[in-house]
Write a protein that holds these residues in place. Sequence first.
Motif, PDB file in Angstrom:
ATOM      1  N   VAL A   1      72.364   2.381   8.237  1.00 24.74           N
ATOM      2  CA  VAL A   1      72.548   3.825   8.227  1.00 24.74           C
ATOM      3  C   VAL A   1      73.484   4.183   7.081  1.00 24.74           C
ATOM      4  O   VAL A   1      74.634   3.722   7.043  1.00 24.74           O
ATOM      5  N   ASP A   2      72.991   4.974   6.144  1.00 21.51           N
ATOM      6  CA  ASP A   2      73.791   5.376   4.985  1.00 21.51           C
ATOM      7  C   ASP A   2      74.450   6.723   5.254  1.00 21.51           C
ATOM      8  O   ASP A   2      73.787   7.695   5.650  1.00 21.51           O
ATOM      9  N   VAL A   3      75.768   6.765   5.043  1.00 22.08           N
ATOM     10  CA  VAL A   3      76.540   7.995   5.203  1.00 22.08           C
ATOM     11  C   VAL A   3      77.011   8.428   3.823  1.00 22.08           C
ATOM     12  O   VAL A   3      77.579   7.613   3.075  1.00 22.08           O
ATOM     13  N   LEU A   4      76.769   9.678   3.469  1.00 15.08           N
ATOM     14  CA  LEU A   4      77.209  10.190   2.164  1.00 15.08           C
ATOM     15  C   LEU A   4      78.715  10.062   2.042  1.00 15.08           C
ATOM     16  O   LEU A   4      79.465  10.426   2.957  1.00 15.08           O
ATOM     17  N   GLN A   5      79.150   9.545   0.921  1.00 15.83           N
ATOM     18  CA  GLN A   5      80.590   9.344   0.742  1.00 15.83           C
ATOM     19  C   GLN A   5      81.344  10.665   0.698  1.00 15.83           C
ATOM     20  O   GLN A   5      82.543  10.702   0.992  1.00 15.83           O
ATOM     21  N   GLU A   6      80.649  11.735   0.416  1.00 15.84           N
ATOM     22  CA  GLU A   6      81.322  13.037   0.417  1.00 15.84           C
ATOM     23  C   GLU A   6      81.725  13.460   1.829  1.00 15.84           C
ATOM     24  O   GLU A   6      82.536  14.379   2.007  1.00 15.84           O
ATOM     25  N   ASP A   7      81.163  12.765   2.857  1.00 16.05           N
ATOM     26  CA  ASP A   7      81.554  13.044   4.231  1.00 16.05           C
ATOM     27  C   ASP A   7      82.830  12.325   4.624  1.00 16.05           C
ATOM     28  O   ASP A   7      83.294  12.461   5.768  1.00 16.05           O
ATOM     29  N   GLY A   8      83.384  11.535   3.709  1.00 18.75           N
ATOM     30  CA  GLY A   8      84.656  10.876   3.965  1.00 18.75           C
ATOM     31  C   GLY A   8      84.508   9.382   4.166  1.00 18.75           C
ATOM     32  O   GLY A   8      83.546   8.914   4.774  1.00 18.75           O
TER      33      GLY A   8
ATOM     34  N   ARG B   1      79.739  -1.194   3.675  1.00 19.56           N
ATOM     35  CA  ARG B   1      79.988  -1.392   2.244  1.00 19.56           C
ATOM     36  C   ARG B   1      79.595  -0.132   1.485  1.00 19.56           C
ATOM     37  O   ARG B   1      78.685   0.598   1.878  1.00 19.56           O
ATOM     38  N   LYS B   2      80.305   0.082   0.398  1.00 18.16           N
ATOM     39  CA  LYS B   2      79.988   1.218  -0.469  1.00 18.16           C
ATOM     40  C   LYS B   2      78.961   0.782  -1.498  1.00 18.16           C
ATOM     41  O   LYS B   2      79.042  -0.334  -2.034  1.00 18.16           O
ATOM     42  N   LEU B   3      78.016   1.664  -1.769  1.00 25.23           N
ATOM     43  CA  LEU B   3      77.029   1.343  -2.799  1.00 25.23           C
ATOM     44  C   LEU B   3      76.380   2.626  -3.296  1.00 25.23           C
ATOM     45  O   LEU B   3      76.551   3.710  -2.721  1.00 25.23           O
TER      46      LEU B   3
ATOM     47  N   PRO C   1      76.137   8.092  -4.101  1.00 26.64           N
ATOM     48  CA  PRO C   1      77.170   7.240  -3.494  1.00 26.64           C
ATOM     49  C   PRO C   1      77.158   7.366  -1.969  1.00 26.64           C
ATOM     50  O   PRO C   1      77.255   8.470  -1.426  1.00 26.64           O
ATOM     51  N   VAL C   2      77.033   6.237  -1.269  1.00 35.40           N
ATOM     52  CA  VAL C   2      76.987   6.235   0.188  1.00 35.40           C
ATOM     53  C   VAL C   2      77.844   5.088   0.702  1.00 35.40           C
ATOM     54  O   VAL C   2      78.199   4.166  -0.026  1.00 35.40           O
TER      55      VAL C   2
ATOM     56  N   ASP D   1      67.807  18.007   2.149  1.00 36.03           N
ATOM     57  CA  ASP D   1      68.480  18.832   1.141  1.00 36.03           C
ATOM     58  C   ASP D   1      69.665  18.127   0.501  1.00 36.03           C
ATOM     59  O   ASP D   1      69.808  18.102  -0.734  1.00 36.03           O
ATOM     60  N   ARG D   2      70.539  17.529   1.312  1.00 31.00           N
ATOM     61  CA  ARG D   2      71.741  16.911   0.758  1.00 31.00           C
ATOM     62  C   ARG D   2      71.446  15.574   0.088  1.00 31.00           C
ATOM     63  O   ARG D   2      72.303  15.008  -0.576  1.00 31.00           O
ATOM     64  N   TRP D   3      70.239  15.051   0.307  1.00 26.71           N
ATOM     65  CA  TRP D   3      69.883  13.727  -0.202  1.00 26.71           C
ATOM     66  C   TRP D   3      69.002  13.808  -1.437  1.00 26.71           C
ATOM     67  O   TRP D   3      68.716  12.773  -2.069  1.00 26.71           O
ATOM     68  N   LYS D   4      68.565  15.016  -1.756  1.00 30.61           N
ATOM     69  CA  LYS D   4      67.701  15.143  -2.925  1.00 30.61           C
ATOM     70  C   LYS D   4      68.533  15.029  -4.183  1.00 30.61           C
ATOM     71  O   LYS D   4      69.488  15.773  -4.397  1.00 30.61           O
TER      72      LYS D   4
END
Length: 925
Positions: free
Chosen positions: A410-417, A440-442, A457-458, A801-804
């Motif tokens: 499950v990838d979480v956007l890094q902008e979410d913290g 891990r960050k990638l 970045p996720v 939308d946030r992933w495009k």
Amino acid sequence: MTRHLHLISHTHWDREWYLTFQQFRLRLVELVDNLLDLLDRDEEFRHFYLDGQQIILEDYLEIRPGQRKRLEQHIRSGRLGIGPWYVQNDTFLTSAEATIRNLLHGIRDARRWTEHPMMIGYLPDQFGHISQLPQILRGFGIDNAILGRGYKPEGHAGKSEFEWASPDGSSVLAIHLPNWYNNAQRLPVEPEQSARLLGWIAEKSERYASTKHLLLMNGVDHLEAQETLTEALRAVRPLLSQDTVIHHTDLASYVARVREEVELPACVTGELREGDQYYLLHGTLSARVYLKQASQRTQDLLERYVEPVAAWNALLGLQAYPHDALSFAWRKVMHNHPHDSICGCSRDAVHDEMLARFRQSDEVLNALLERGQQSLIRQVDVSGMGDNDQLIFAYHTSSRDRTDLVEADVDVLQEDGEDAGIRLYDASGRQVPHETLGRRKLGKRMLSPINLPTTIPVTRHRIRFQADAVPAMGYAVYRVEVVKAPNTEADSPVRIESSLSVSASTASSESSALSTQVMPTNRPPVLENEWLRAEIAPNGSIRLTDRVTGLTYEGLHVFEDDSDIGHSYVSHPVLNDTVVTTADAVTQIECLSGGGLEQSYRITIPWSLPIEADEEGGRRSELYRECSIVTEVTLRQSARVLAFNTRFDNRVEDHRLRVRFPVPFSSGVCRAGGQLDVVTRPDALEWQRDRNTHPNWRFVGLTGEAGGIAMLNEGLHDYEHTHDPEGLTLTLLRAVRSISRRVPGAIDEYGLEEGHQVQGEHVFTYGVHVHGADVSHAELYLAAEEFANPIRSVVRPVKDDRWKSGRPWVQEPGIEGMFERPDPNASKPKLPLTGSFLQLSEPRMLVSAVKMAEDRDSLILRLWNPEEQAIEGNVAVDAAEHTSGGAYLVNLLEERERELLLTEAGVWIALRPKQFVTVELPLER
């Protein structure tokens, strides 16, 4: 009575073996070029058979595309025989579907050349024959089999002609080649020599023949057509006795004449594996085992995931079925299935190329699967979900509901913290406990067909959770909620309630999946759930208790290593063998996961083995070298299987590595998974062999009066039913010096290949399944299928939308945003959060294939009965509105045979013991 000699000109074409494919292909080009010239100039040369393999034409035309018209002329005239196989495959080391697709592709390809291909069950050199082959042949309209191995006339009234039946009763006229497929390899032009040779051949053949029609095979491996044959026949005919006639003919004509006169002895039912070890070549079951593992993985990917997912998409009208890409993948796999390829008895370069073919097929299949999964998850109904939520689509293709662990990224956007976490919910809204295996960050690569790629970045969360009762042949959707910086108890993950328990010396039962702890030597570690209790002894062996039956199995999982001075075809030990085991090993045991959803231990054995064997001296070396062997043993919550993953660093030669599983009862028979069958084999030794090993497909098991165990495995086809002690052994690898040996004590120049010693690290996956005494064949087969084919998952955001992200241009023209393409399925019906594409009311009815028909818009289902009793049940397909065009029973060529009654409840299917059927459901658009 007139004696008829039926002379068949042919070649037996091993596509790759002691030469590489390309080296043999150059010889093939010369063979076919010369054959076409011979057919053009000699009208009396009546017929030549191309070994029943359509791939010969493919391989030839890739080099000689300009010769197609000449080939077609002679094929259509009947002088050049083709069909029915695509390749001459080994049937024990490939799946039933692989053999079926082999004939399906072969016959369909042959029909593009001629309306009347050779419908001959030609099996000249396979190393034994599977039990269901007569039923498979009959499914293609083939009523005969001509075979070279696996049958000994001496045990069957001394006759080479016999009725051979599958366990369901389907039978064919079988003709054994007691004097091989080269008994008339070349005829001398000198008439007296030729007459003497023909008399000798006829006399040998008449010892076994039931009729006066004798088969003379004019050719052998890689030999070109005998250009002097017409001259030789013309010269010898006047010297033959008046009661002898020789015909230069074809196999179909010969079979027809035999059928007119033959009176068959008692029927032979089931698999054919008769003969000594040099006749049956059973060492190929474990030669270069990494090839068998790769083959099974790729076949499972094709049969259990890619084809069903593609068919579901076609059924729902979401994606066109990728016929051409799947045909390409199947052909790549089948290129590796000839009996000198998958058997692991060829040059190093041959087997290197095989791995490349498996990789090519896997790359295509994984890409197709990703597209199919994404198409399905896009269609899920997300009503009421948050815009920032994500979905996990967990699915499987077993014919029963499944409860098992699922892993997902499950990838979480890094902008979410950086501290953002996740919660998981099932379709009912219940929060589902999960374990985080790692973060891990990638940069997540975003690919698009209309925008240039970029990355986002996720933080990738690798999670594991238990999926409960995922519907048969279906899916369950889980909602993922991103929780930004959880800092309250309400925001914390739900605690896992586990059925697993651990000994006092193990790690805490908190979900610390990544922890590692070395176990104290005075307290044996224990893995335990509601079904099993497994205690690891200091030597690394297992004491396993079935908590349902009460049976305890002592000393499971001891490794055993003995010598092997055979070769890729045959395994045998030195005269004075030294057998090394881990029974007295000193091990290091570490806890990898001490609770939660899964318990796992690592057992490390610093094991030393003799570095080689001395054939002349008849003993193994007194010099030893360490070969580390590391096993991770795992028990999952609610699982009835204790799973093993073993890594072995092979640094020695001339040996065989096995793992032992003794049982506390006597069993006169064992059950082994087969191709559309569960084979019951007695323990009596009928043939003298140095090693009494046998094939299995997916599993082999022993059952006593109180219960039993089955050894499930991935690509480990070689087992032995042992008696001192009673139990089973699985062969993990064989390391030998050569392909084969023509001269005792010597290796020919083509035979010495370093790769047969299989040096380096190997990984083996297998498991112990416990069961009661009344366990069905179907239960064992399903357990083995599910062991090798876990519930898969795919993840997707609810809103894109946030992933495009991407770049519409290479340069910067000042245009912002990205190009958009509308979703073609946006207006189509949505999928519920749980669903099943196919339901079977009879749990013992198993599914072999879910695919679309080769040449029309129909769903094809292949169903089979593994039991020794008749079964019947209803087969229902979800989205029945798409399959309202009726239902048909079809043959294996997918030609309709009769209509079936299709109701709102589905199609009622009745199956004889061990019968399989193919059902067509036409789609309505």
